[in-house]
Write an enzyme that holds these catalytic residues in place. Structure first.
Site, mmCIF file in Angstrom:
data_model
loop_
_atom_site.group_PDB
_atom_site.id
_atom_site.type_symbol
_atom_site.label_atom_id
_atom_site.label_comp_id
_atom_site.label_asym_id
_atom_site.label_seq_id
_atom_site.Cartn_x
_atom_site.Cartn_y
_atom_site.Cartn_z
ATOM 1 N N HIS A 185 -30.659 13.291 13.617
ATOM 2 C CA HIS A 185 -29.155 13.019 14.143
ATOM 3 C C HIS A 185 -29.206 12.038 15.006
ATOM 4 O O HIS A 185 -28.545 11.986 15.981
ATOM 5 C CB HIS A 185 -28.509 14.274 14.601
ATOM 6 C CG HIS A 185 -28.696 15.373 14.104
ATOM 7 N ND1 HIS A 185 -27.692 15.761 13.008
ATOM 8 C CD2 HIS A 185 -29.597 16.416 13.755
ATOM 9 C CE1 HIS A 185 -27.874 17.040 12.277
ATOM 10 N NE2 HIS A 185 -28.730 17.270 12.745
ATOM 11 N N TYR A 224 -36.838 20.052 19.806
ATOM 12 C CA TYR A 224 -35.830 19.193 20.391
ATOM 13 C C TYR A 224 -36.373 18.805 21.742
ATOM 14 O O TYR A 224 -36.209 17.532 22.294
ATOM 15 C CB TYR A 224 -34.524 20.082 20.842
ATOM 16 C CG TYR A 224 -33.489 20.413 19.660
ATOM 17 C CD1 TYR A 224 -33.983 20.087 18.283
ATOM 18 C CD2 TYR A 224 -32.377 20.844 20.004
ATOM 19 C CE1 TYR A 224 -32.955 20.217 17.271
ATOM 20 C CE2 TYR A 224 -31.325 21.093 19.013
ATOM 21 C CZ TYR A 224 -31.871 20.718 17.699
ATOM 22 O OH TYR A 224 -30.883 21.327 16.682
#
Length: 351
Positions: A67, A335
């Site tokens: 992303h 993440y």
């Protein structure tokens, strides 16, 4: 991604939380992956997954490993109190909670054309008055392609570009789909649901299940969706060729006023899976409209408030708890490592 987590937040593991606030170094990647419960006998770690993202998309210092292309948003969540009986989280009490977020497309290339992928994402950070935070990352699909981190890694490997062509090998992807029927189900869903023409008129789904915890300690299995007030329209063939159509169009819409989504909480019925993101729950489950997300502003991600936020979906306030879905621990670990790498690159002068 913010470098702090609120006191008292329930966490999957202390090393994951520390990684999420940037207090560990890359050498601990294997450690927090193990503590998160997704280190396998084949040594699948957060580092392995993040390295594969980099193999697929190339090196883009200072950007998210997935992303990578997106835009920051800001506004607030206006709770109507309808979910207050289901969760003791302050975000569901009547009133407003400030929100910082990000709209993006999947992939690790920050210069990829918007039309290159059929999925959009919305990530949000709600900050309660008591300092606790709720962070969530959602996709425009109601299910995921794979159930486990190992399957996800195999999907990334199948999508790795062939050096001779610069594109994935169709035979490898075909073999992956043949071995993973759930991924075929997602492909079929995407064919029936063309990508939205705008960030503003798409729905965004939690995909993973969570639990709402009420004041009596009772847990309610839930998934959530942000449903837009703007009517859906598919992306046209002409707009697919405009490289940054989504961010530009979002700014144009916001020039006319705020954009709104309704937070719909879908409650599981007995027997609905809470540990398998490939399975959508049947239609007709009880839904609660918990309030309205109001987006007032958008900013470029290079200097916007969302730039340094780690939208780890396991950062949750009291009143919301993670399910046993194995992808949640994997997402938290990956993440954290992505955040550690890119913030270090920014500190060294990238971007």
């Amino acid at each position: 991604m913010p470098a702090t987590a609120s006191p008292g937040q329930p966490r999957v593991c202390v090393p994951c939380r520390l990684a999420a606030i940037g207090a560990v170094v890359a050498a601990l990647a294997g450690g927090f992956a193990y503590a998160a419960g997704w280190l396998t006998p084949q040594r699948l770690t957060a580092q392995t997954v993040i390295d594969q993202f980099q193999h697929n998309a190339g090196q883009h210092p200072g950007f998210r490993r997935n992303h990578a292309k997106g835009v920051c948003i800001a506004g607030y969540f206006d709770s109507n109190g309808a979910a207050a009986s289901l969760s003791k989280a302050a975000v569901f009490a009547p009133g407003r909670t400030p929100v910082i977020g990000r709209l993006a497309i999947p992939g690790g290339n920050p210069t990829a054309p918007d039309g290159s992928v059929p999925i959009r994402s919305m990530a949000l950070q709600f900050t309660q008055a008591d300092g606790q935070q709720w962070r969530t990352g959602m996709n425009s699909t109601p299910m995921f392609a794979v159930r486990t981190p190992e399957q996800f890694y195999r999907q990334l490997k199948a999508a790795q570009p062939d050096p001779a062509t610069g594109k994935p090998d169709p035979a490898r992807m075909k073999a992956f789909l043949a071995a993973n029927p759930a991924a075929q189900a997602l492909q079929a869903w995407l064919k029936q649901h063309p990508p939205s023409s705008s960030y503003a008129n798409g729905s965004y789904h939690s995909i993973n299940a969570f639990y709402l915890v009420d004041t009596k300690g009772q847990r309610h299995a839930v998934r959530w969706t942000m449903r837009p007030e703007q009517p859906y329209a598919p992306l046209s063939d002409v707009d697919k060729g405009v490289p940054s159509r989504l961010a530009d169009e979002l700014s144009q819409r916001l020039a006319s006023g705020p954009l709104r989504w309704h937070l719909l909480l879908t409650l599981a019925a007995p027997g609905d899976p809470t540990d398998d993101a490939t399975q959508a729950w049947p239609a007709g489950r009880r839904q609660v409209d918990a309030g309205t997300l109001v987006v007032e502003r958008a900013h470029a991600q290079d200097d916007g408030a969302c730039r340094d936020i780690n939208f780890d979906p396991t950062i949750l306030p009291a009143g919301i708890a993670p399910s046993a879905d194995p992808l949640l621990a994997a997402r938290s670990a990956a993440y954290a490592l992505s955040h550690q790498r890119r913030t270090r690159e920014v500190a060294l002068g990238a971007r």
